[in-house]
Design an enzyme around this catalytic site. Sequence first.
Site, mmCIF file in Angstrom:
data_model
loop_
_atom_site.group_PDB
_atom_site.id
_atom_site.type_symbol
_atom_site.label_atom_id
_atom_site.label_comp_id
_atom_site.label_asym_id
_atom_site.label_seq_id
_atom_site.Cartn_x
_atom_site.Cartn_y
_atom_site.Cartn_z
ATOM 1 N N LYS A 191 11.545 12.552 -17.465
ATOM 2 C CA LYS A 191 12.283 11.249 -17.225
ATOM 3 C C LYS A 191 13.483 11.204 -18.189
ATOM 4 O O LYS A 191 14.473 10.637 -18.021
ATOM 5 C CB LYS A 191 11.309 10.295 -17.403
ATOM 6 N N LYS A 203 7.446 17.678 -6.651
ATOM 7 C CA LYS A 203 6.535 16.600 -6.159
ATOM 8 C C LYS A 203 7.327 15.416 -5.283
ATOM 9 O O LYS A 203 8.588 15.347 -5.562
ATOM 10 C CB LYS A 203 5.615 15.931 -7.197
ATOM 11 N N LYS A 258 8.871 8.845 -6.311
ATOM 12 C CA LYS A 258 9.422 7.567 -5.691
ATOM 13 C C LYS A 258 10.846 7.593 -6.256
ATOM 14 O O LYS A 258 11.859 6.733 -5.306
ATOM 15 C CB LYS A 258 9.096 6.303 -6.740
HETATM 16 P P1 TYM Z 1 2.557 6.436 -10.519
HETATM 17 O O1 TYM Z 1 2.976 5.003 -10.097
HETATM 18 O O2 TYM Z 1 3.938 7.313 -10.774
HETATM 19 O O3 TYM Z 1 1.952 7.208 -9.203
HETATM 20 C C1 TYM Z 1 0.899 6.614 -9.003
HETATM 21 C C2 TYM Z 1 -0.190 7.443 -8.533
HETATM 22 O O4 TYM Z 1 0.244 8.411 -7.514
HETATM 23 C C3 TYM Z 1 0.022 9.729 -7.688
HETATM 24 N N1 TYM Z 1 1.129 10.496 -7.422
HETATM 25 C C4 TYM Z 1 1.004 11.542 -6.665
HETATM 26 N N2 TYM Z 1 -0.018 12.200 -5.902
HETATM 27 C C5 TYM Z 1 0.128 13.134 -5.117
HETATM 28 N N3 TYM Z 1 1.366 13.456 -4.956
HETATM 29 C C6 TYM Z 1 2.542 13.193 -5.233
HETATM 30 N N4 TYM Z 1 3.565 13.598 -4.918
HETATM 31 C C7 TYM Z 1 2.294 11.843 -6.204
HETATM 32 N N5 TYM Z 1 3.283 11.138 -6.806
HETATM 33 C C8 TYM Z 1 2.423 10.283 -7.485
HETATM 34 C C9 TYM Z 1 0.151 9.752 -9.408
HETATM 35 O O5 TYM Z 1 -0.435 10.858 -9.846
HETATM 36 C C10 TYM Z 1 -0.792 8.613 -9.792
HETATM 37 O O6 TYM Z 1 -1.943 8.609 -9.754
HETATM 38 N N6 TYM Z 1 1.210 6.372 -15.287
HETATM 39 C C11 TYM Z 1 0.745 6.045 -13.892
HETATM 40 C C12 TYM Z 1 0.118 4.960 -13.766
HETATM 41 C C13 TYM Z 1 -0.741 4.222 -14.738
HETATM 42 C C14 TYM Z 1 -2.171 4.768 -14.571
HETATM 43 C C15 TYM Z 1 -2.805 3.980 -15.756
HETATM 44 C C16 TYM Z 1 -2.801 5.419 -13.729
HETATM 45 C C17 TYM Z 1 -0.492 3.400 -15.690
HETATM 46 N N7 TYM Z 1 -1.765 3.179 -16.416
HETATM 47 C C18 TYM Z 1 -4.223 4.125 -15.955
HETATM 48 C C19 TYM Z 1 -4.256 5.668 -13.926
HETATM 49 C C20 TYM Z 1 -4.694 5.026 -15.144
HETATM 50 C C21 TYM Z 1 1.998 6.365 -13.182
HETATM 51 O O7 TYM Z 1 3.001 6.148 -13.247
HETATM 52 O O8 TYM Z 1 1.726 6.556 -11.847
#
Ligand code: TYM
Length: 335
Positions: free
Chosen positions: A116, A198, A201
Amino acid sequence: MEEQARKRVFSGVQPTGKVTLGNYLGAIRNWQPLQEQYDCIYCVVDLHSLTVTQVPAELRKNTMELVALYIACGIDPTKSTLFIQSHVHEHAELAWILDTIAYVGELNRMTQFKDKSRKHADNINMGLMNYPVLMASDILLYNADYIPVGKDQVQHVELTRDVAQRFNARYSDTFVVPQTLINKSGQSIKSLQDPSAKMSKSDPNDNALISLNDDADTIRRKLRRAVTDSDTCVRHGADKPAITNLLNIYTLCSGVSMSDAEKSFEGKGYGEFKDAVADAVISVVSPIQAEQKRLLADKAYLEGVLKTGAEQASYIASKTLAKVYRKVGLIPRVR
Ligand code: TYM
């Protein structure tokens, strides 16, 4: 440490940009079945989104859309706690305490921070670096046992474990040390334009991702444009990263096994295969979209869910934070 009757699950998604098929297959979809077995807490992590510059009105809209999406994806607010992170002030407060436990060196090594920082070179703010500590705070406040996430978040859960263990060693047993729950085939859905990356978003190329907001025609068009591998054979393998990704998406969305899928596309071209992938994705995404739309029209219902969710979450979070404050030597306020 207080024993819970059922093991606890915690997870969250950022309300940033478009929620992708990767978010769904890697994370949200796996949350629904866990509700039967565990005490589940699902959070829309809006504070995390602020680490990248947001348009306030869009953030509000995305946040409510994500709340509705969780429910449309099967999160039942009568079984799970569903809330917005900023509604429970203890998240930010515990993050401060954990900041005094986490090391700059370990945060500096986080892959996502490095990625990032590269992507947002003009805005490498402290929040971006601190982000995994806020995530640790989310998890540890609820003494969660299991964290269902995609592969890209595993490093952050590892950091959470390290921080919890360090705190416990310094101040006596306080936090549950959580474990990651990974769905192997969905853990890393790849970009449709570059299978070495990957599906993200924030990808500037909209053709690289399927958004859960995309209509059927858009999904079909994006899948038809998806890059493929050199030969014309529909099979999975390390030498076929693009087709493996499409096959993964297909099997996850259709429920057909990998070997049956490979057999059924034997001797067929990529065009026919891609159309079948599109059909499978549309059959999953369309009902979710319809339900999300219906829910968004019922503002009173969503507000009720969020009110109850925040109350349930606050009850647990305030107890944990009070305990942590006491352990580190802060004097409780007299009321
Ligand atoms: P975020 O919002 O980037 O993504 C949410 C969830 O989606 C999964 N993910 C994917 N899984 C498979 N293939 C992909 N291409 C892909 N892109 C995203 C991520 O692994 C995630 O599970 N930091 C976290 C959010 C968060 C969180 C937490 C998660 C904040 N606090 C506490 C678990 C527990 C995040 O930015 O996810």
